[in-house]
Design a protein around this motif. Structure first.
Motif, PDB file in Angstrom:
ATOM      1  N   VAL A 154     -60.537 -32.958  31.505  1.00 50.18           N
ATOM      2  CA  VAL A 154     -59.640 -31.803  31.532  1.00 50.18           C
ATOM      3  C   VAL A 154     -58.307 -32.292  32.049  1.00 50.18           C
ATOM      4  O   VAL A 154     -58.255 -33.117  32.966  1.00 50.18           O
ATOM      5  CB  VAL A 154     -60.161 -30.704  32.477  1.00 50.18           C
ATOM      6  CG1 VAL A 154     -59.277 -29.464  32.401  1.00 50.18           C
ATOM      7  CG2 VAL A 154     -61.601 -30.370  32.177  1.00 50.18           C
ATOM      8  N   ASP A 195     -55.353 -35.990  34.825  1.00 49.71           N
ATOM      9  CA  ASP A 195     -56.582 -35.969  34.041  1.00 49.71           C
ATOM     10  C   ASP A 195     -57.773 -36.100  34.984  1.00 49.71           C
ATOM     11  O   ASP A 195     -57.763 -36.930  35.883  1.00 49.71           O
ATOM     12  CB  ASP A 195     -56.606 -37.139  33.052  1.00 49.71           C
ATOM     13  CG  ASP A 195     -55.580 -36.946  31.940  1.00 49.71           C
ATOM     14  OD1 ASP A 195     -55.437 -35.796  31.495  1.00 49.71           O
ATOM     15  OD2 ASP A 195     -54.926 -37.929  31.557  1.00 49.71           O
ATOM     16  N   PRO A 199     -67.772 -28.480  33.315  1.00 48.05           N
ATOM     17  CA  PRO A 199     -66.640 -27.691  32.790  1.00 48.05           C
ATOM     18  C   PRO A 199     -66.920 -26.187  32.835  1.00 48.05           C
ATOM     19  O   PRO A 199     -65.980 -25.388  32.813  1.00 48.05           O
ATOM     20  CB  PRO A 199     -66.492 -28.193  31.349  1.00 48.05           C
ATOM     21  CG  PRO A 199     -67.738 -28.919  31.025  1.00 48.05           C
ATOM     22  CD  PRO A 199     -68.323 -29.389  32.303  1.00 48.05           C
ATOM     23  N   ILE A 244     -65.039 -24.133  35.612  1.00 44.67           N
ATOM     24  CA  ILE A 244     -63.593 -24.353  35.677  1.00 44.67           C
ATOM     25  C   ILE A 244     -62.845 -23.201  36.357  1.00 44.67           C
ATOM     26  O   ILE A 244     -61.798 -23.407  36.960  1.00 44.67           O
ATOM     27  CB  ILE A 244     -63.028 -24.642  34.269  1.00 44.67           C
ATOM     28  CG1 ILE A 244     -61.572 -25.084  34.374  1.00 44.67           C
ATOM     29  CG2 ILE A 244     -63.154 -23.442  33.340  1.00 44.67           C
ATOM     30  CD1 ILE A 244     -61.160 -26.119  33.409  1.00 44.67           C
ATOM     31  N   ILE A 286     -65.442 -26.167  26.899  1.00 50.04           N
ATOM     32  CA  ILE A 286     -64.886 -27.329  26.200  1.00 50.04           C
ATOM     33  C   ILE A 286     -64.130 -26.861  24.944  1.00 50.04           C
ATOM     34  O   ILE A 286     -63.022 -27.312  24.672  1.00 50.04           O
ATOM     35  CB  ILE A 286     -66.002 -28.332  25.835  1.00 50.04           C
ATOM     36  CG1 ILE A 286     -66.542 -28.975  27.113  1.00 50.04           C
ATOM     37  CG2 ILE A 286     -65.487 -29.400  24.891  1.00 50.04           C
ATOM     38  CD1 ILE A 286     -67.778 -29.828  26.924  1.00 50.04           C
ATOM     39  N   LEU A 336     -60.836 -25.398  25.965  1.00 52.22           N
ATOM     40  CA  LEU A 336     -59.914 -26.451  26.419  1.00 52.22           C
ATOM     41  C   LEU A 336     -59.325 -27.184  25.217  1.00 52.22           C
ATOM     42  O   LEU A 336     -58.142 -27.525  25.189  1.00 52.22           O
ATOM     43  CB  LEU A 336     -60.626 -27.444  27.345  1.00 52.22           C
ATOM     44  CG  LEU A 336     -60.893 -26.937  28.763  1.00 52.22           C
ATOM     45  CD1 LEU A 336     -61.892 -27.834  29.474  1.00 52.22           C
ATOM     46  CD2 LEU A 336     -59.584 -26.858  29.558  1.00 52.22           C
ATOM     47  N   GLN A 338     -56.032 -29.276  26.131  1.00 53.64           N
ATOM     48  CA  GLN A 338     -56.021 -29.701  27.529  1.00 53.64           C
ATOM     49  C   GLN A 338     -57.376 -30.232  27.975  1.00 53.64           C
ATOM     50  O   GLN A 338     -57.663 -30.254  29.168  1.00 53.64           O
ATOM     51  CB  GLN A 338     -55.599 -28.543  28.427  1.00 53.64           C
ATOM     52  CG  GLN A 338     -54.084 -28.459  28.565  1.00 53.64           C
ATOM     53  CD  GLN A 338     -53.669 -27.480  29.639  1.00 53.64           C
ATOM     54  OE1 GLN A 338     -53.363 -26.330  29.340  1.00 53.64           O
ATOM     55  NE2 GLN A 338     -53.682 -27.935  30.883  1.00 53.64           N
ATOM     56  N   GLY A 339     -58.167 -30.615  27.001  1.00 57.93           N
ATOM     57  CA  GLY A 339     -59.444 -31.192  27.387  1.00 57.93           C
ATOM     58  C   GLY A 339     -60.344 -31.382  26.194  1.00 57.93           C
ATOM     59  O   GLY A 339     -60.047 -30.900  25.098  1.00 57.93           O
TER      60      GLY A 339
END
Length: 1049
Positions: A288, A335, A341, A344, A490, A493, A498-499
């Motif tokens: 991320v 990073d 995740p 988050i 995921i 993101l 951004q991931g």
RNA sequence: GCUGAAGUGGUGGAAUUGGUAGACACGUUGGACUUAAAAUCCAAUGUCCAUUAGGACGUACGGGUUCAAGUCCCGUCUUCAGUACCA
């Protein structure tokens, strides 16, 4: 005729060597079987009885497989490069090759004495040039390979070059260094060769990279981490500095996934596989990236933060107060890697490792002093201290904030030393409600701990159970479980760019350079600082002669001392020359430059040696011929120590995979089945007593002649040996009168310190202190009695030792690792001389399960030794103990049925035992068989010949001897293993155990074919049953025919 | 902390699918042989009680399942090995 094991063993060892009995053939109709031991490092100390344990086990298996009709390859060699020989060379100036040669001779003599069935014609030595030629060659193959992630295999680097020159590097999916700049085909083609080579190094499977090492200037050498204590060298206490050095590395990380998956295909112990899995350390999660929304504005005073970012210059006009409310500048991003995740929305801060490169860039002016102080403090703490002390929570706020990718809320950025620079990205998103470390950190610094789990109280501790997780308070993730939320997070993101999903491995690339002399030289020279490989036809590059085996004064490795160490080549004509000669040579058509000064690490030679053994004759042109590699494939059974779990065994698997990918070998894994033998521990002998020391002898008055006589004896302290019990009592402050009396009666003019009136001048004062120490086990007999006269001679300081009321003196015993240091080493040569190799082999197996740690006790060997004598007697039942075995084929002799039962029982058990590697139990089985046959007075060849084949893998010498006495002209080694015939074991009756409520009381002999009902009737009507029941009626009777009867009631 | 392995006589260790716990050895004790020692052979040897017959208790500890548990299940303790702020 006596069992003369010394003569028999010599005779057969000579026979095997002369007839090349165990030479394996690469052409055979038989199925192949490859049994391998981990080859030894030939140390100066030679073998002790612990070393051959695994060799004996593998030898038994190899011999068994020969009896079973296999073409067996059972080779042996030496891992002969290594540190001890080099250290000895540094001390004495003797060339390590000479030391090594001497040690190998000792090893070979010791190994031969134990009667192994090795095929010595295939011996390898990693330090011999004809062998390391191919180690160098494999290194070149690694250099010329890159790893393609799409096809999941290594390929020749030229394929990558072709891609670069046609489409650049933007679309390649390959293993490489981090942070490689993208380039197009045009850009690539425009680069000069040096630049191209530099870039390629970032892709090669072995590459040069700057690595931090521990350099000790005073010792002139690099130290390993465990050689440093508190920032100074363990030996001598010299300061150690971290120094960046250019080192060869192996890109083993490219193979992380295949090394992990391969474990599922091989027959190793779970614990070993688990160790490797752990080491590879796969974790699945996501990367991320968090944008930093505020950066410091005032960098003028900082020299270390001297970068020329123009966008930053425009920011500098802003006031410090603007920082937090500044518009999102997204100048930097952090990073992180996370396995969760799904959590988050629980992020309430971020933590960077103190060494993280962004720390200096994002820290605000107010926090700068505090941050720098913290960094300095943690830098001082050694890596070790940091790891040892995990309880102390420390960290500091940077003043900067990052932006949450979804909520866009500012998140404070901290630094803390619980985040390691070396793992992942050196930064974490901290979710205190779901991680113990983040939780402790947040509590300690009063950072908010938002709860994003449904129905969970986190006021006391975080909630870490993935499986029971239900996400709440998390926008689009609400109500989801761990799996769903992870997937969704995921996905979201990725939408924001951004991931993405990511898998992380703990496995790091392996440093491959050593600043040592006694290792393989690299087949490498340098041109403009770029490494160049030397063609196979010029290999091996031999180790140069040097005057000293130490690093140079400039800190170069020992090879820097070589006078001639430059490569000079014109066309096919190449030689190694001095620097001067190279510089004076014509540059026209010249290839060459200074050769590599480092050598390869110990694991280089051991990562492929198992292939070398496969080639039987013409080894010159190839590391092993295609036919040989095809025939033997890989090792069927590998036996060795568990200490190689994450070293040798991982590296060997890595190299084999590379060689498979590049088409040099046909197998994916080197070792199909692997067994770790346990260690044999020593039984140390410990002597206890008190040191009695006299003082003031110099001031003894001249008039006192007696005292002067005594002083001759006691100028040095003497040891008063006493039992451990007494010493313990003294240590507990108990009675010392006995000692005082003893000293006083033997040295009448002396006084104990405490009794002295210090105001008067005194002579002949004595004092004493407790002593316990190891004594050489050879000075102690099997009843633990110390040979006191030898003990006094053993070490100078014991020359005047005395016994106090204990005779004979019995030592204390303690089980410890067998080591010179504890004087508990037992030499197999002594055992062979005294009891024979067959006794040694049997006893090592008899001690216990192969994989287990067990103590050695020489006294116990008499058990197996007398078994061998009984075995011998069984074949020598003639007059005066002469050889007698009846060879009549039809059984005139009525006991044959019983003997056949014994034989076949033994065949069955021994075969099962060998196949299960349960060697200890088959030795018991042999003992039972021989005891039974002796009792039966069995003399039949039909029994006694097959019995020898059963025993021959374990005790080959006596088996060969008796087999030849039976009239056989050939060696027993390939005699067919007896075939088990169950019909000999059929019993007509069974001695039933009769138990009452589960407790066995007595047995009744009943026919085997009797049915349940009859058994029950028979048992219940028995007298003893009635006595047991005392008139009660049984509630239930359980009858298991052929096994047991249980009466309940 | 996590992962893996393991706890059985004085000692090393046996015990297939739950079915006679301690096989086989070492050690110890007693005996035979011997001038003596070594070697060899014989006998005893889990603990406790009992002169014997026999009995009680026993596989780290506490529970459970079962006619029957060293073995299966739950919990606890201990030892060994590997690994560790692994995000």
């Amino acid at each position: 005729m006596k069992y003369d094991f010394n003569q028999i063993e010599k005779k057969w060892q000579k026979y095997w060597a002369e007839n090349q009995t165990f030479k394996a053939s690469n052409n055979s109709d038989k199925p192949k079987y490859y049994v391998l031991d981990m080859f030894p490092y030939p140390s100066g100390a030679g073998l002790h009885v612990g070393h051959p344990l695994g060799y004996i086990a593998s030898d038994i298996y190899a011999r068994y497989k020969r009896h079973k009709g296999f073409n067996v390859l059972h080779p042996q060699g030496y891992d002969s490069f290594g540190l001890p020989a080099e250290q000895y060379a540094i001390q004495t100036g003797q060339h390590p090759a000479i030391t090594t040669e001497t040690n190998i001779k000792t090893y070979r003599r010791q190994l031969d004495q134990i009667g192994f069935s090795f095929d010595w014609s295939r011996e390898v030595r990693t330090s011999s040039p004809e062998y390391y030629k191919w180690t160098q060659w494999i290194f070149i193959q690694l250099f010329e390979s890159y790893y393609c992630n799409t096809d999941n295999k290594a390929k020749h680097i030229n394929e990558l070059v072709a891609i670069f020159s046609s489409e650049g590097n933007t679309n390649v999916n390959v293993a490489c260094d981090d942070g490689i700049e993208p380039f197009s085909a045009e850009e690539w083609n425009a680069l000069d060769t040096v630049k191209q080579q530099k870039i390629l190094l970032q892709y090669r499977l072995t590459y040069l990279a700057e690595t931090e090492v521990n350099w000790c200037p005073a010792l002139g050498t690099v130290l390993a981490n465990d050689e440093i204590v508190n920032g100074v060298s363990e030996r001598g206490g010299h300061p150690v500095v971290r120094k960046k050095m250019t080192q060869w590395s192996m890109r083993i990380s490219a193979y992380a996934e295949r090394l992990l998956q391969g474990l599922n295909t091989i027959d190793w112990t779970d614990s070993l596989k688990e160790s490797q899995r752990n080491w590879i350390g796969k974790s699945v999660g996501a990367s991320v990236s968090f944008n930093v929304i505020s950066a410091p504005l005032n960098h003028q005073n900082s020299t270390s933060l001297n970068h020329q970012n123009t966008s930053l210059d425009t920011e500098r006009s802003r006031s410090e107060q603007d920082v937090i409310s500044a518009p999102l500048n997204h100048l930097y991003k952090i990073d992180v890697f996370t396995t969760r995740p799904d959590t988050i929305f629980g992020v309430s801060f971020m933590t960077l490792a103190p060494e993280h490169e962004l720390v200096s860039k994002i820290t605000t002016l107010e926090q700068k002093a505090e941050v720098e102080a913290y960094i300095e403090k943690t830098a001082k703490r050694s890596e070790r201290d940091r790891m040892a002390d995990v309880k102390t929570i420390s960290g500091v706020f940077t003043g900067a904030y990052a932006e949450h990718p979804f909520t866009k809320e500012p998140i404070p950025i901290w630094i803390g030393d619980y985040v390691l620079a070396g793992y992942g990205t050196g930064a974490v998103m901290s979710v205190p409600c779901g991680d113990v470390r983040d939780y402790a950190f947040a509590k300690h610094f009063n950072i908010s701990i938002p709860n994003i789990f449904e129905g969970v109280d986190i006021s006391e501790e975080p909630f870490t159970d993935k499986e029971k997780t239900v996400i709440g308070n998390s926008d689009f993730l609400n109500g989801m479980n761990y799996k769903k939320a992870t997937k969704r997070a995921i996905y979201e993101l990725e939408q924001l760019a951004q991931g993405e999903g990511k898998t992380n491995y703990r496995l790091r690339d392996a440093v491959f350079s050593r600043q040592r002399y006694w290792g393989e030289p690299f087949p490498v020279y340098y041109v403009n600082g770029m490494p160049q490989m030397i063609d196979l036809e010029h290999l091996p590059i031999r180790l140069p002669e040097v005057e000293k085996y130490l690093p140079t004064e400039e800190g170069e490795p020992p090879l820097g001392r070589a006078k001639e160490w430059h490569w000079l080549q014109y066309g096919d004509d190449a030689k190694i020359v001095s620097k001067e000669e190279f510089e004076n040579s014509s540059p026209q058509g010249r290839l060459g430059g200074e050769l590599e000064l480092n050598t390869m690490p110990g694991w280089a030679g051991s990562s492929w040696y198992f292939f070398r053994y496969m080639e039987e004759a013409n080894r010159e042109g190839v590391f092993a011929s295609e036919d040989a590699l095809k025939y033997w494939e890989n090792v069927d059974l590998y036996i060795g120590g568990a200490e190689h779990a994450t070293g040798h065994l991982l590296y060997a698997r890595f190299w084999v995979k590379l060689m498979k990918d590049r088409g040099f070998v046909n197998v994916e894994e080197p070792f199909k089945k692997l067994i770790n033998q346990g260690m044999i521990l020593g039984t140390s002998a410990i002597v206890s007593g008190v040191w009695v020391s006299f003082s003031n002898w110099n001031s003894v008055s001249d008039s006192d002649e007696d005292n002067l006589t005594i002083s001759e004896d006691v100028t040095r302290p003497f040891l008063l040996v006493l039992s451990k019990d007494k010493l313990d009592k003294i240590n507990e402050g108990g009675d010392v009168a006995e000692i005082i009396n003893w000293v006083k009666s033997n040295y009448p003019n002396s006084q104990i310190v405490s009794e002295i009136d210090r105001s008067k001048p005194t002579n002949n004062v004595f004092n004493f202190s407790a002593f316990t120490g190891h004594v050489d086990v050879s000075l102690v007999n099997s009843s633990d009695e110390l040979d006191f006269e030898s003990f006094k001679k053993w070490r100078q300081e014991f020359y005047n030792a005395q016994l106090l009321n204990v005779e004979p003196y019995k030592v204390q015993r303690e089980v410890e690792k067998m080591s010179k240091r504890w004087y508990n080493v037992v030499n197999p040569e002594d055992i062979c001389n005294q009891y024979g190799a067959d006794s040694l082999r049997l006893y090592e197996m008899f001690l216990g399960p192969l994989e287990q740690y067990k103590p050695w006790n020489t006294a116990g060997i008499t058990g197996v030794h007398s078994f061998l004598k009984k075995l011998w007697k069984l074949y020598h039942q003639g007059e005066n103990g002469t050889f007698y075995v009846s060879s009549e084929s039809s059984p005139p002799w009525e006991g044959l049925g019983e003997a056949l039962k014994t034989l076949h029982k033994t065949i069955k058990k021994v075969q099962e035992d060998i196949e299960n590697f349960s060697f200890n139990t088959s030795v018991s089985t042999f003992m039972i068989a021989v005891n039974e046959l002796t009792a039966q007075k069995c003399t039949s060849k039909a029994i006694l010949e097959p019995l020898l084949v059963l025993i021959s893998p374990y005790a080959p010498h006596i088996a060969e001897e008796l087999y030849s006495q039976l009239g056989n002209k050939e060696s027993i080694s390939t005699a067919e293993f007896p075939v088990f015939d169950a019909s000999h074991l059929v019993e007509s009756s069974k001695n039933y155990p009769i138990s009452f409520n589960g407790k066995m009381r007595f047995t009744i002999e009943l026919p085997m074919d009797m049915n349940k009902e009859d058994i029950e009737k028979e048992v219940l009507s028995h007298e003893k049953t009635k006595a047991q029941l005392e008139g009660r009626t049984p509630k239930k009777v359980i009858v298991v025919p052929g096994k047991i009867v249980n009466i309940v009631g």
